[in-house]
Structures are given as structure tokens and as C-alpha cells.
Design a protein around this motif. Structure first.
Motif, PDB file in Angstrom:
ATOM      1  N   GLU A 180     -10.686 -13.835  12.969  1.00  0.00           N
ATOM      2  CA  GLU A 180     -11.274 -15.165  12.860  1.00  0.00           C
ATOM      3  C   GLU A 180     -10.340 -16.090  12.087  1.00  0.00           C
ATOM      4  N   GLU A 181     -10.391 -17.373  12.415  1.00  0.00           N
ATOM      5  CA  GLU A 181      -9.569 -18.353  11.738  1.00  0.00           C
ATOM      6  C   GLU A 181      -9.786 -18.274  10.223  1.00  0.00           C
ATOM      7  N   GLY A 182      -8.696 -18.246   9.476  1.00  0.00           N
ATOM      8  CA  GLY A 182      -8.783 -18.149   8.023  1.00  0.00           C
ATOM      9  C   GLY A 182      -8.755 -16.739   7.492  1.00  0.00           C
ATOM     10  N   ASP A 183      -8.869 -15.741   8.367  1.00  0.00           N
ATOM     11  CA  ASP A 183      -8.807 -14.346   7.922  1.00  0.00           C
ATOM     12  C   ASP A 183      -7.448 -14.049   7.281  1.00  0.00           C
ATOM     13  N   ASP A 184      -7.487 -13.264   6.199  1.00  0.00           N
ATOM     14  CA  ASP A 184      -6.260 -12.714   5.632  1.00  0.00           C
ATOM     15  C   ASP A 184      -5.715 -11.635   6.565  1.00  0.00           C
ATOM     16  N   ILE A 185      -4.389 -11.501   6.586  1.00  0.00           N
ATOM     17  CA  ILE A 185      -3.737 -10.410   7.304  1.00  0.00           C
ATOM     18  C   ILE A 185      -3.176  -9.449   6.266  1.00  0.00           C
ATOM     19  N   TRP A 186      -3.549  -8.185   6.385  1.00  0.00           N
ATOM     20  CA  TRP A 186      -3.154  -7.150   5.423  1.00  0.00           C
ATOM     21  C   TRP A 186      -2.374  -6.049   6.140  1.00  0.00           C
ATOM     22  N   VAL A 187      -1.573  -5.329   5.372  1.00  0.00           N
ATOM     23  CA  VAL A 187      -0.885  -4.171   5.903  1.00  0.00           C
ATOM     24  C   VAL A 187      -0.863  -3.084   4.832  1.00  0.00           C
ATOM     25  N   SER A 188      -0.928  -1.838   5.256  1.00  0.00           N
ATOM     26  CA  SER A 188      -0.846  -0.721   4.310  1.00  0.00           C
ATOM     27  C   SER A 188       0.604  -0.294   4.120  1.00  0.00           C
ATOM     28  N   GLY A 189       0.859   0.398   3.013  1.00  0.00           N
ATOM     29  CA  GLY A 189       2.151   1.033   2.793  1.00  0.00           C
ATOM     30  C   GLY A 189       3.329   0.083   2.749  1.00  0.00           C
ATOM     31  N   THR A 190       4.473   0.580   3.220  1.00  0.00           N
ATOM     32  CA  THR A 190       5.691  -0.218   3.297  1.00  0.00           C
ATOM     33  C   THR A 190       6.172  -0.274   4.745  1.00  0.00           C
ATOM     34  N   ILE A 191       6.899  -1.335   5.061  1.00  0.00           N
ATOM     35  CA  ILE A 191       7.289  -1.622   6.437  1.00  0.00           C
ATOM     36  C   ILE A 191       8.807  -1.522   6.584  1.00  0.00           C
ATOM     37  N   GLY A 192       9.250  -1.008   7.720  1.00  0.00           N
ATOM     38  CA  GLY A 192      10.670  -0.980   8.045  1.00  0.00           C
ATOM     39  C   GLY A 192      11.383   0.321   7.737  1.00  0.00           C
ATOM     40  N   ASP A 193      10.718   1.226   7.007  1.00  0.00           N
ATOM     41  CA  ASP A 193      11.387   2.473   6.612  1.00  0.00           C
ATOM     42  C   ASP A 193      11.813   3.307   7.815  1.00  0.00           C
ATOM     43  N   SER A 194      10.935   3.440   8.787  1.00  0.00           N
ATOM     44  CA  SER A 194      11.232   4.271   9.945  1.00  0.00           C
ATOM     45  C   SER A 194      12.390   3.707  10.754  1.00  0.00           C
TER      46      SER A 194
END
Length: 328
Positions: free
Chosen positions: A152-166
Motif C-alpha cells: 500500500e502507498e506509504g508502506d515501509d520497505i524492509w529487508v532481513s540480513g545483509t544484501i550482496g554477499d552471495s
């Protein structure tokens, strides 16, 4: 390999079904899944091919863990509890009994860790590359799951862990980049070989009602957030400096800015959870993160518009050639 197909099944794979009696020790043509009036069964499948998804020199137990875990990551993205899996293996002449033994040991360890069991499958001989197809089953409350298209408009976007390692681990294995940090190199290669599905986080997001929208990052952060944006008829705005990077990633590149952040944002094979949530849930999400000892980071927002924007700290767009991995 020595022995018949049935010898291999009896020796290495039938023992993996010991806690799932409806698999009948792999002696029947199929397994049963008991129906539950309060739960729905979730089914997912992935195929890994030698030379495409893993190297022939990768340890057999790591290959086993990867083929199971990429499927468990799909279940996590649905908020599902793992239950069991079926496995199809196309062997070639390079596979030995010792390889199969180590492969099955890798599965056994992860079955215990993620509380699921082998339920059945098939084995064949192939003149082509080693190919593994795994179908995984889980369960959710009846008729409920996390979706890709309900942001929905205004929703936060979240991610777990760390990105790019693989992505960096793969480049190290292919000797496209070098590293003077042995510990970082080992960590990054392991991240490529052995994903870390966020099973408990996915279950918590669904059962505590703090998110309706999630998926796992396989093709690349920007490529996968685009699925959410497109499906929700919104624009995803990602702040590059908020993308969580591991110490190992930073050690190899000595920076978190410039082209390196584009590699992290588009590299793929992270198998972290990407999800959206109303801003009112921020504190509850932090509490869930702390309880599960699973780091999460707020990296952006859904807004009016289309597509995905990768932004610097001054809200200027960072150009990227493509969002992530394209299969065809």
C-alpha cells in the motif's frame, strides 16, 4: 556409482523419512499429506543445475543444503511452516557413492534444523549435468499467507540480513575479483553456497499480522522489489545508503558506495526476506527482530508511480543497467 537405484534410496534417502511415517520409507509410489481443517498446505519447487546454480567442485553437503534452503526460503516468503519435501535427482557418471552419502548427510542436518522430512522423489541417470529438483511443502493458517501484490502507498520497505554477499561470493569463486581478507572470502563464499532462509521471520510476519506483502530475494533486491511495486501498482523508492552490507562485503570493496552498491542491489541469490509494512508497525517489527535475533533494516518506501528508483542520500537517482538476474 555402485549398487542399484533402490540400493541408494534404501541406504541414503529412506532414513531421512523416519519422522514422516506417511512417506512409507519411500517404498510406495507416493506419500500422503494429512489434511487439517485449520491449516492450508503450501507447495513450492526449485531446480538447481550443475554449472548454472552450483559448481561441480562445491561440497556435496553444501549442494544439498542449498537445494533445500532455496525452497524453504520460498516457504518463508509465504509465512509457512516447513513440513516436508520430495526430491528428484538426475545423476551423471561423475557421481560416486561417497558423494551421495555426503549429500544425504547435508540433508539430514538441515531436516533437523528446519524440522522437515523427506517424503519421496525419484532418481534417474543423465548424460547431462547433475540436476536437482526439490518440491517443498509447508503450512499456513487456513486460507492465509503473505502475498507479493498487496503493498500500500506509504508502506515501509524492509529487508532481513545483509544484501550482496552471495553475489560477491560468486565473483570470488569465479576469480572475477580478488580479496586480501581470508575470513571475509570464506564468509562470502559460504553465503553463496548455503542460503539462510528466514523461516521464523516469515511465520512471525504472517501470524502477528504486521505484514501482508513479502517475497524472498533470489533474482536481486531491485528485481524482486519491482515485483512488489508492479503488483501493487506503486513505485518502490530504495535509499542506497540504507541497504545493509556485511563487514565482509565492505572489507572486500573498502566502500559501501559507488558501483559496489549496485552489485549489492542487483546481484541476487541473497535469499533474505523483502517485505512491506505500515509505519505504525515499526516498533513491533523491531521487537520481532530482537526476539528472533534476525536483523531487519528499513530501506525504502512505496509511493505513487511505477517502477523502482535507487536513490542516493540527496534523493538523486542512481542509474543501474538492470534490476537483477534474468533467467531467459
Amino acid at each position: 556409482m555402485d549398487g542399484t537405484e533402490f540400493d541408494l534410496i534404501k541406504s541414503y534417502f529412506a532414513p531421512l523419512t523416519k519422522n514422516y511415517p506417511e512417506a512409507y520409507k519411500l517404498e510406495n509410489d507416493a506419500a500422503l499429506i494429512s489434511e487439517d481443517a485449520d491449516r492450508s498446505t503450501v507447495v513450492t519447487m526449485d531446480t538447481l543445475v550443475e554449472g548454472v546454480h552450483f559448481f561441480s567442485t562445491d561440497p556435496a553437503d553444501d549442494i544439498a543444503r542449498k537445494v533445500l534452503r532455496v525452497n524453504l526460503s520460498d516457504l518463508a516468503a509465504m509465512g509457512a511452516r516447513p513440513k516436508g519435501y520430495t526430491l528428484s535427482i538426475s545423476y551423471n557418471a561423475s557421481i560416486s557413492n561417497d558423494w551421495v552419502k555426503l549429500f544425504s548427510q547435508g540433508l539430514a542436518k538441515d531436516q533437523k534444523k528446519f524440522q522437515c522430512n523427506l517424503m519421496g522423489g525419484d532418481t534417474v541417470f543423465s548424460v547431462g549435468p547433475l540436476t536437482l529438483s526439490l518440491t517443498c511443502f509447508g503450512s499456513v493458517p487456513r486460507g492465509k499467507c503473505l502475498y507479493r501484490t498487496t503493498g500500500e502507498e506509504g508502506d515501509d520497505i524492509w529487508v532481513s540480513g545483509t544484501i550482496g554477499d552471495s553475489a560477491v561470493g560468486l565473483k570470488l569463486l569465479k576469480e572475477e575479483i580478488n580479496s586480501n581478507y581470508p575470513a571475509a572470502t570464506s564468509f562470502l563464499i559460504d553465503r553463496y553456497r548455503v542460503p539462510q532462509p528466514k523461516t521464523e521471520l516469515g511465520i512471525a510476519l504472517l501470524e502477528q499480522g504486521v505484514s501482508k506483502t513479502a517475497l524472498d530475494i533470489s533474482d536481486g533486491l531491485l528485481a524482486d522489489v519491482n515485483h512488489i511495486a508492479k503488483g501493487s501498482n506503486l513505485q518502490a523508492r530504495i535509499t542506497s545508503s540504507r541497504i545493509p552490507l556485511s563487514k565482509a562485503f565492505k572489507d572486500v570493496f573498502k566502500t559501501a558506495l559507488g558501483p559496489d552498491i549496485c552489485l549489492a542491489a542487483t546481484g541476487g541469490d541473497d535469499y533474505e526476506l523483502l517485505f512491506t509494512s505500515h509505519r505504525k508497525n515499526r516498533q513491533e517489527l523491531i521487537e520481532i527482530s530482537d526476539k528472533l535475533n534476525t536483523p531487519i533494516t528499513r530501506i525504502g518506501v512505496l509511493a505513487k508511480g511505477t517502477g523502482v528508483l535507487l536513490l542516493d542520500e540527496e534523493n538523486r537517482e542512481i542509474s543501474v543497467d538492470q534490476y537483477g538476474w534474468e533467467h531467459f
